[in-house]
Design a protein around this motif. Structure first.
Motif, PDB file in Angstrom:
ATOM      1  N   GLU A  58       0.817  -1.218   0.000  1.00  0.00           N
ATOM      2  CA  GLU A  58       0.000   0.000   0.000  1.00  0.00           C
ATOM      3  C   GLU A  58       0.850   1.268   0.000  1.00  0.00           C
ATOM      4  N   LEU A  59       2.138   1.153   0.286  1.00  0.00           N
ATOM      5  CA  LEU A  59       3.015   2.318   0.336  1.00  0.00           C
ATOM      6  C   LEU A  59       3.487   2.778  -1.037  1.00  0.00           C
ATOM      7  N   VAL A  60       3.218   2.007  -2.088  1.00  0.00           N
ATOM      8  CA  VAL A  60       3.697   2.361  -3.425  1.00  0.00           C
ATOM      9  C   VAL A  60       3.337   3.806  -3.742  1.00  0.00           C
ATOM     10  N   GLY A  61       4.367   4.572  -4.107  1.00  0.00           N
ATOM     11  CA  GLY A  61       4.205   5.990  -4.411  1.00  0.00           C
ATOM     12  C   GLY A  61       5.385   6.775  -3.858  1.00  0.00           C
ATOM     13  N   THR A  62       5.258   8.092  -3.875  1.00  0.00           N
ATOM     14  CA  THR A  62       6.317   8.982  -3.398  1.00  0.00           C
ATOM     15  C   THR A  62       5.859   9.669  -2.122  1.00  0.00           C
ATOM     16  N   TRP A  63       6.755   9.735  -1.157  1.00  0.00           N
ATOM     17  CA  TRP A  63       6.484  10.312   0.156  1.00  0.00           C
ATOM     18  C   TRP A  63       7.569  11.334   0.471  1.00  0.00           C
ATOM     19  N   GLN A  64       7.219  12.395   1.200  1.00  0.00           N
ATOM     20  CA  GLN A  64       8.212  13.383   1.609  1.00  0.00           C
ATOM     21  C   GLN A  64       8.083  13.705   3.092  1.00  0.00           C
ATOM     22  N   GLY A  65       9.230  13.994   3.682  1.00  0.00           N
ATOM     23  CA  GLY A  65       9.272  14.401   5.076  1.00  0.00           C
ATOM     24  C   GLY A  65      10.446  15.328   5.275  1.00  0.00           C
ATOM     25  N   SER A  66      10.695  15.693   6.500  1.00  0.00           N
ATOM     26  CA  SER A  66      11.844  16.550   6.770  1.00  0.00           C
ATOM     27  C   SER A  66      12.431  16.178   8.117  1.00  0.00           C
ATOM     28  N   LYS A  67      13.671  16.571   8.283  1.00  0.00           N
ATOM     29  CA  LYS A  67      14.325  16.380   9.577  1.00  0.00           C
ATOM     30  C   LYS A  67      15.238  17.567   9.817  1.00  0.00           C
ATOM     31  N   GLN A  68      15.513  17.810  11.059  1.00  0.00           N
ATOM     32  CA  GLN A  68      16.394  18.916  11.434  1.00  0.00           C
ATOM     33  C   GLN A  68      17.828  18.549  11.076  1.00  0.00           C
ATOM     34  N   ALA A  88       7.796  -8.160  -4.647  1.00  0.00           N
ATOM     35  CA  ALA A  88       8.764  -7.413  -3.843  1.00  0.00           C
ATOM     36  C   ALA A  88       8.463  -5.923  -3.962  1.00  0.00           C
ATOM     37  N   VAL A  89       8.822  -5.190  -2.916  1.00  0.00           N
ATOM     38  CA  VAL A  89       8.674  -3.734  -2.906  1.00  0.00           C
ATOM     39  C   VAL A  89      10.064  -3.147  -2.696  1.00  0.00           C
ATOM     40  N   ILE A  90      10.410  -2.189  -3.563  1.00  0.00           N
ATOM     41  CA  ILE A  90      11.685  -1.487  -3.438  1.00  0.00           C
ATOM     42  C   ILE A  90      11.422  -0.128  -2.807  1.00  0.00           C
ATOM     43  N   GLU A  91      12.164   0.155  -1.759  1.00  0.00           N
ATOM     44  CA  GLU A  91      12.109   1.461  -1.099  1.00  0.00           C
ATOM     45  C   GLU A  91      13.405   2.196  -1.428  1.00  0.00           C
ATOM     46  N   ARG A  92      13.285   3.397  -1.977  1.00  0.00           N
ATOM     47  CA  ARG A  92      14.461   4.231  -2.268  1.00  0.00           C
ATOM     48  C   ARG A  92      14.371   5.481  -1.402  1.00  0.00           C
ATOM     49  N   MET A  93      15.273   5.590  -0.440  1.00  0.00           N
ATOM     50  CA  MET A  93      15.329   6.778   0.411  1.00  0.00           C
ATOM     51  C   MET A  93      16.407   7.699  -0.149  1.00  0.00           C
ATOM     52  N   HIS A  94      16.122   8.978  -0.245  1.00  0.00           N
ATOM     53  CA  HIS A  94      17.017   9.963  -0.874  1.00  0.00           C
ATOM     54  C   HIS A  94      17.304   9.566  -2.334  1.00  0.00           C
ATOM     55  N   PRO A  95      16.280   9.235  -3.143  1.00  0.00           N
ATOM     56  CA  PRO A  95      16.533   8.762  -4.502  1.00  0.00           C
ATOM     57  C   PRO A  95      17.277   9.795  -5.345  1.00  0.00           C
ATOM     58  N   GLY A  96      18.234   9.297  -6.133  1.00  0.00           N
ATOM     59  CA  GLY A  96      18.976  10.147  -7.053  1.00  0.00           C
ATOM     60  C   GLY A  96      20.015  11.036  -6.404  1.00  0.00           C
ATOM     61  N   ARG A 166      -2.306   8.597   4.017  1.00  0.00           N
ATOM     62  CA  ARG A 166      -1.498   9.739   3.558  1.00  0.00           C
ATOM     63  C   ARG A 166      -0.252   9.977   4.406  1.00  0.00           C
ATOM     64  N   HIS A 167      -0.084   9.250   5.513  1.00  0.00           N
ATOM     65  CA  HIS A 167       1.037   9.506   6.429  1.00  0.00           C
ATOM     66  C   HIS A 167       1.650   8.204   6.947  1.00  0.00           C
ATOM     67  N   ILE A 168       2.977   8.157   6.945  1.00  0.00           N
ATOM     68  CA  ILE A 168       3.713   7.021   7.519  1.00  0.00           C
ATOM     69  C   ILE A 168       4.869   7.559   8.361  1.00  0.00           C
ATOM     70  N   ASN A 169       5.287   6.764   9.317  1.00  0.00           N
ATOM     71  CA  ASN A 169       6.455   7.087  10.136  1.00  0.00           C
ATOM     72  C   ASN A 169       7.461   5.949  10.033  1.00  0.00           C
ATOM     73  N   HIS A 170       8.734   6.307  10.060  1.00  0.00           N
ATOM     74  CA  HIS A 170       9.839   5.345  10.113  1.00  0.00           C
ATOM     75  C   HIS A 170      10.589   5.569  11.414  1.00  0.00           C
ATOM     76  N   GLU A 171      10.996   4.489  12.059  1.00  0.00           N
ATOM     77  CA  GLU A 171      11.926   4.549  13.183  1.00  0.00           C
ATOM     78  C   GLU A 171      13.030   3.542  12.913  1.00  0.00           C
ATOM     79  N   TRP A 172      14.206   4.043  12.564  1.00  0.00           N
ATOM     80  CA  TRP A 172      15.365   3.214  12.261  1.00  0.00           C
ATOM     81  C   TRP A 172      16.275   3.203  13.483  1.00  0.00           C
TER      82      TRP A 172
END
Length: 191
Positions: A58-68, A88-96, A166-172
């Motif tokens: 269900e996460l397929v698409g583009t998401w944006q967030g920000s951090k300090q 399979a689902v590919i997640e690209r963080m900071h793509p390009g 419309r909203h997801i959170n990640h905790e790594w």
């Protein structure tokens, strides 16, 4: 010429052999009835637990967030795409960018397995270890490549929380020297 009777003669049965046969028959009958009943119960009341991989899809698409960051707010983009005929689902963080990291999620029965190709230069694999019961999926370290040992600095755990559509959170969670070093939290909105 003497003819032999082709009919089988009845075997002599003892009370013990009749008892064993009766018990075997009851076990077979009971197992059959249990199978029919439990199958009907499952059909009428399907498992309330979702397949966690379906949630990741269900996460397929583009998401944006920000951090300090040191120089202000940093925008972070994460993209999810399906691959391998939807298995399979590919997640690209900071793509390009030079900070791009890729994680690949796949289903393994009722669990998810993920390999994270990290900026740290290693590839930890994580897996869900308990049923997904709500809107959060936690994947924990099972092994990794390009690591001398689990003592090496690596991503050790990820919790994905699907807040709404419309909203997801990640905790790594990062481990170093065999223990938790820091947790990075990100909030993303669907674009």
């Amino acid at each position: 010429m003497v003819r032999q009777n082709s009919r089988r003669q009845p075997e002599f049965q003892t009370a013990e052999s009749r008892g064993v046969r009766t018990r075997v028959l009851l076990l077979v009958l009971g197992g059959t009835l249990w199978g029919l009943w439990s199958g009907q119960a499952l059909a009428e009341h399907p498992s309330p637990l979702p397949m966690p991989f379906e949630l990741v899809k269900e996460l397929v698409g583009t998401w944006q967030g920000s951090k300090q960051a040191l120089d202000g707010q940093e925008t972070i983009t994460v993209e999810y795409t399906l691959t391998s005929k939807g298995t399979a689902v590919i997640e690209r963080m900071h793509p390009g960018t030079t900070k791009e990291m890729i994680s690949v999620y796949a289903q393994d029965g009722h669990q998810i397995v993920m390999t994270h190709y990290c900026l740290l230069g290693n590839q930890p694999r994580m897996k869900t270890s308990s049923p997904v019961t709500g809107n959060s999926i936690t994947l924990s370290y099972i092994d990794g490549t390009n690591m001398r040992s689990v003592q090496d600095k690596h991503m050790h755990e990820l919790t994905l929380t699907l807040v709404d559509d419309r909203h997801i959170n990640h905790e790594w969670t990062v481990f170093e020297n065999g223990r938790e070093a820091v947790t990075h939290s990100f909030a993303f909105a669907r674009q």
